[in-house]
Design a protein around this motif. Structure first.
Motif, PDB file in Angstrom:
ATOM      1  N   MET A   1      28.574 -30.991 -34.124  1.00  0.00           N
ATOM      2  CA  MET A   1      28.856 -29.755 -33.284  1.00  0.00           C
ATOM      3  C   MET A   1      29.819 -28.687 -34.149  1.00  0.00           C
ATOM      4  SD  MET A   1      28.700 -27.864 -30.448  1.00  0.00           S
ATOM      5  CE  MET A   1      27.859 -28.797 -29.276  1.00  0.00           C
ATOM      6  N   LEU A   2      29.401 -27.501 -34.602  1.00  0.00           N
ATOM      7  CA  LEU A   2      30.207 -26.831 -35.403  1.00  0.00           C
ATOM      8  C   LEU A   2      31.304 -26.115 -34.222  1.00  0.00           C
ATOM      9  CD1 LEU A   2      30.307 -25.323 -38.076  1.00  0.00           C
ATOM     10  CD2 LEU A   2      28.791 -23.517 -37.011  1.00  0.00           C
ATOM     11  N   THR A   3      32.369 -26.386 -34.654  1.00  0.00           N
ATOM     12  CA  THR A   3      33.425 -25.608 -33.698  1.00  0.00           C
ATOM     13  C   THR A   3      34.181 -24.436 -34.493  1.00  0.00           C
ATOM     14  OG1 THR A   3      33.736 -27.969 -33.061  1.00  0.00           O
ATOM     15  CG2 THR A   3      35.623 -26.353 -32.520  1.00  0.00           C
ATOM     16  N   ILE A   4      34.122 -23.228 -33.689  1.00  0.00           N
ATOM     17  CA  ILE A   4      34.276 -22.340 -34.251  1.00  0.00           C
ATOM     18  C   ILE A   4      35.534 -21.626 -33.660  1.00  0.00           C
ATOM     19  CG2 ILE A   4      33.603 -19.600 -34.492  1.00  0.00           C
ATOM     20  CD1 ILE A   4      30.665 -20.767 -34.297  1.00  0.00           C
ATOM     21  N   ALA A   5      36.505 -20.807 -34.517  1.00  0.00           N
ATOM     22  CA  ALA A   5      37.687 -20.085 -33.928  1.00  0.00           C
ATOM     23  C   ALA A   5      37.171 -18.678 -34.288  1.00  0.00           C
ATOM     24  CB  ALA A   5      38.896 -20.323 -34.646  1.00  0.00           C
ATOM     25  N   VAL A   6      37.479 -17.515 -33.557  1.00  0.00           N
ATOM     26  CA  VAL A   6      37.066 -16.297 -33.941  1.00  0.00           C
ATOM     27  C   VAL A   6      38.591 -15.636 -33.639  1.00  0.00           C
ATOM     28  CG1 VAL A   6      35.991 -14.170 -33.016  1.00  0.00           C
ATOM     29  CG2 VAL A   6      34.836 -16.274 -32.746  1.00  0.00           C
ATOM     30  N   PHE A   7      38.793 -14.815 -34.968  1.00  0.00           N
ATOM     31  CA  PHE A   7      39.871 -13.888 -35.185  1.00  0.00           C
ATOM     32  C   PHE A   7      39.668 -12.466 -34.946  1.00  0.00           C
ATOM     33  CE2 PHE A   7      42.829 -16.536 -38.029  1.00  0.00           C
ATOM     34  CZ  PHE A   7      42.670 -17.673 -37.400  1.00  0.00           C
ATOM     35  N   GLY A   8      40.221 -11.840 -34.187  1.00  0.00           N
ATOM     36  CA  GLY A   8      40.020 -10.559 -34.046  1.00  0.00           C
ATOM     37  C   GLY A   8      41.137  -9.488 -33.415  1.00  0.00           C
ATOM     38  N   SER A   9      41.041  -8.097 -33.765  1.00  0.00           N
ATOM     39  CA  SER A   9      42.278  -7.429 -33.492  1.00  0.00           C
ATOM     40  C   SER A   9      41.891  -6.275 -32.527  1.00  0.00           C
ATOM     41  CB  SER A   9      42.665  -6.690 -34.747  1.00  0.00           C
ATOM     42  OG  SER A   9      42.993  -7.549 -35.732  1.00  0.00           O
ATOM     43  N   GLY A  10      40.512  -5.958 -32.115  1.00  0.00           N
ATOM     44  CA  GLY A  10      40.307  -5.078 -31.235  1.00  0.00           C
ATOM     45  C   GLY A  10      39.540  -5.534 -30.091  1.00  0.00           C
ATOM     46  N   ARG A  11      38.420  -4.594 -29.826  1.00  0.00           N
ATOM     47  CA  ARG A  11      37.686  -4.689 -28.535  1.00  0.00           C
ATOM     48  C   ARG A  11      36.883  -6.145 -28.316  1.00  0.00           C
ATOM     49  NH1 ARG A  11      33.463  -0.138 -30.765  1.00  0.00           N
ATOM     50  NH2 ARG A  11      33.348  -1.375 -32.650  1.00  0.00           N
ATOM     51  N   GLY A  12      36.527  -6.654 -29.503  1.00  0.00           N
ATOM     52  CA  GLY A  12      35.609  -8.009 -29.383  1.00  0.00           C
ATOM     53  C   GLY A  12      34.142  -7.831 -29.121  1.00  0.00           C
ATOM     54  N   SER A  13      33.651  -6.915 -29.416  1.00  0.00           N
ATOM     55  CA  SER A  13      32.310  -6.668 -29.063  1.00  0.00           C
ATOM     56  C   SER A  13      31.275  -7.592 -29.896  1.00  0.00           C
ATOM     57  CB  SER A  13      31.439  -5.397 -29.068  1.00  0.00           C
ATOM     58  OG  SER A  13      31.556  -5.039 -30.462  1.00  0.00           O
ATOM     59  N   ASN A  14      31.599  -7.756 -31.161  1.00  0.00           N
ATOM     60  CA  ASN A  14      30.821  -8.904 -31.821  1.00  0.00           C
ATOM     61  C   ASN A  14      31.146 -10.251 -31.277  1.00  0.00           C
ATOM     62  OD1 ASN A  14      29.242  -7.925 -34.474  1.00  0.00           O
ATOM     63  ND2 ASN A  14      31.300  -6.808 -34.335  1.00  0.00           N
ATOM     64  N   PHE A  15      32.384 -10.777 -30.851  1.00  0.00           N
ATOM     65  CA  PHE A  15      32.587 -11.896 -30.486  1.00  0.00           C
ATOM     66  C   PHE A  15      31.699 -11.958 -28.934  1.00  0.00           C
ATOM     67  CE2 PHE A  15      35.551 -13.853 -26.960  1.00  0.00           C
ATOM     68  CZ  PHE A  15      34.955 -15.251 -27.284  1.00  0.00           C
ATOM     69  N   HIS A  16      31.813 -10.907 -28.185  1.00  0.00           N
ATOM     70  CA  HIS A  16      31.130 -11.075 -27.127  1.00  0.00           C
ATOM     71  C   HIS A  16      29.688 -11.337 -27.228  1.00  0.00           C
ATOM     72  CE1 HIS A  16      29.143  -9.399 -23.333  1.00  0.00           C
ATOM     73  NE2 HIS A  16      30.077 -10.007 -22.844  1.00  0.00           N
ATOM     74  N   ALA A  17      29.031 -10.789 -28.230  1.00  0.00           N
ATOM     75  CA  ALA A  17      27.483 -10.833 -28.668  1.00  0.00           C
ATOM     76  C   ALA A  17      27.305 -12.494 -29.039  1.00  0.00           C
ATOM     77  CB  ALA A  17      27.255 -10.041 -29.959  1.00  0.00           C
ATOM     78  N   ILE A  18      28.268 -13.055 -29.795  1.00  0.00           N
ATOM     79  CA  ILE A  18      28.127 -14.420 -30.083  1.00  0.00           C
ATOM     80  C   ILE A  18      28.269 -15.172 -28.937  1.00  0.00           C
ATOM     81  CG2 ILE A  18      29.099 -16.259 -31.419  1.00  0.00           C
ATOM     82  CD1 ILE A  18      30.226 -13.905 -33.394  1.00  0.00           C
ATOM     83  N   LEU A  19      29.177 -14.961 -28.072  1.00  0.00           N
ATOM     84  CA  LEU A  19      29.423 -15.710 -27.027  1.00  0.00           C
ATOM     85  C   LEU A  19      28.383 -15.622 -25.964  1.00  0.00           C
ATOM     86  CD1 LEU A  19      31.595 -17.581 -25.330  1.00  0.00           C
ATOM     87  CD2 LEU A  19      32.285 -15.773 -24.456  1.00  0.00           C
ATOM     88  N   SER A  20      27.806 -14.426 -25.824  1.00  0.00           N
ATOM     89  CA  SER A  20      26.692 -14.277 -24.761  1.00  0.00           C
ATOM     90  C   SER A  20      25.418 -15.042 -25.493  1.00  0.00           C
ATOM     91  CB  SER A  20      26.092 -12.814 -24.964  1.00  0.00           C
ATOM     92  OG  SER A  20      27.164 -12.298 -24.223  1.00  0.00           O
ATOM     93  N   ALA A  21      25.148 -15.016 -26.691  1.00  0.00           N
ATOM     94  CA  ALA A  21      23.996 -15.860 -27.467  1.00  0.00           C
ATOM     95  C   ALA A  21      24.488 -17.476 -27.087  1.00  0.00           C
ATOM     96  CB  ALA A  21      24.004 -15.828 -28.724  1.00  0.00           C
ATOM     97  N   MET A  22      25.494 -17.897 -26.988  1.00  0.00           N
ATOM     98  CA  MET A  22      25.633 -19.311 -27.121  1.00  0.00           C
ATOM     99  C   MET A  22      25.598 -19.634 -25.482  1.00  0.00           C
ATOM    100  SD  MET A  22      29.034 -19.957 -29.148  1.00  0.00           S
ATOM    101  CE  MET A  22      28.976 -20.178 -30.746  1.00  0.00           C
ATOM    102  N   GLN A  23      25.866 -18.634 -24.605  1.00  0.00           N
ATOM    103  CA  GLN A  23      26.074 -18.888 -23.150  1.00  0.00           C
ATOM    104  C   GLN A  23      24.389 -18.895 -22.872  1.00  0.00           C
ATOM    105  OE1 GLN A  23      28.484 -15.774 -21.847  1.00  0.00           O
ATOM    106  NE2 GLN A  23      30.320 -17.076 -21.499  1.00  0.00           N
ATOM    107  N   GLN A  24      23.515 -18.134 -23.484  1.00  0.00           N
ATOM    108  CA  GLN A  24      22.023 -18.181 -23.380  1.00  0.00           C
ATOM    109  C   GLN A  24      21.304 -19.293 -23.963  1.00  0.00           C
ATOM    110  OE1 GLN A  24      20.822 -14.364 -24.697  1.00  0.00           O
ATOM    111  NE2 GLN A  24      22.471 -13.096 -23.121  1.00  0.00           N
ATOM    112  N   GLY A  25      22.260 -20.078 -24.689  1.00  0.00           N
ATOM    113  CA  GLY A  25      21.710 -21.415 -25.123  1.00  0.00           C
ATOM    114  C   GLY A  25      20.750 -21.065 -26.407  1.00  0.00           C
ATOM    115  N   THR A  26      20.980 -19.876 -27.195  1.00  0.00           N
ATOM    116  CA  THR A  26      20.211 -19.762 -28.218  1.00  0.00           C
ATOM    117  C   THR A  26      21.028 -20.171 -29.857  1.00  0.00           C
ATOM    118  OG1 THR A  26      21.060 -17.282 -28.550  1.00  0.00           O
ATOM    119  CG2 THR A  26      19.076 -17.723 -27.190  1.00  0.00           C
TER     120      THR A  26
END
Ligand code: GRF
Length: 210
Positions: free
Chosen positions: A1-26
């Motif tokens: 399992m690849l374990t990831i930390a996300v670093f961000g300073s603002g709104r987090g839309s890219n993080f949200h896109a990654i998280l959504s893809a993970m939640q959808q199982g893709t």
């Protein structure tokens, strides 16, 4: 399992896109263990908390020295078993000891086709203004490996968009952001699946487990 930390300073839309893809199982084989922001009010921390992911405010002014700041970040990363750091709108330089410990295990997304339109000062709307001012007919998004210099490490994957007649920085930013939200989950999917290889040299062996 690849374990990831996300670093961000603002709104987090890219993080949200990654998280959504993970939640959808893709993105099988990867999980986000931690989100770190230098900005306590950053939307990315709210997105993380809403998704039940540990969200930490960690910034240089909270610490007496550069060394103690870097040591704390390393302690957090190792404590969560992090293999890969994904920068998503992170406006600070990653401290050199963290870059060294995670050599070739830090990636970033940039809203232009690197190596063009990157480097110091090339962030946010400045990037799109520069692309249009240069008369470029195409732009896009790049995911690249992070080293000690802004936007300099090897590019892993890019996606292009046309720069249309009458394009403004705002319309171009919106267009590029849409492809960022496809590109970043795709890169994580390929890294986790092994079809996209990060450079082989790894960081120093972990000695600071706090
Ligand atoms: C994105 O355009 C990314 O390319 C750049 O910063 C922006 C972050 O947006 N590095 P978000 O916080 O992911 O919404």
């Amino acid at each position: 399992m690849l374990t990831i930390a996300v670093f961000g300073s603002g709104r987090g839309s890219n993080f949200h896109a990654i998280l959504s893809a993970m939640q959808q199982g893709t993105i099988p084989g990867a999980r986000i263990a931690l989100v770190v922001s230098n900005n306590s009010a950053a939307g990315i921390l709210d997105v993380a908390r809403a998704g039940g992911i540990p969200a930490v405010h960690c910034s240089r002014p909270q610490f007496p020295t550069d060394e103690s700041y870097a040591a704390h970040l390393l302690h957090l990363l190792h404590g969560h078993g992090v293999d890969l750091i994904a920068l998503a709108g992170y406006m600070k330089r990653v401290p050199p000891p963290v870059v060294a410990a995670f050599r070739n295990r830090i990636v970033n997304i940039h809203p232009a086709l690197l190596p063009g339109f990157g480097g110091p000062g090339m962030y946010g709307m400045h990037v799109h203004e520069a692309v249009i001012a240069a008369g470029a007919t195409r732009s896009g998004a790049s995911v690249h490996v992070v080293d000690e210099e802004y936007d300099r490490g090897p590019v892993l994957l890019q996606r292009e968009v046309p720069v249309d007649p009458g394009e403004t920085p705002a319309t171009l930013a919106a267009k590029v952001l849409r492809v960022e939200h496809e590109l970043y989950p795709e890169v994580i999917r390929r890294i986790a699946g092994g079809s996209l290889k990060l450079p082989a040299e790894r960081g120093e062996p972990v000695t600071d487990r706090g």
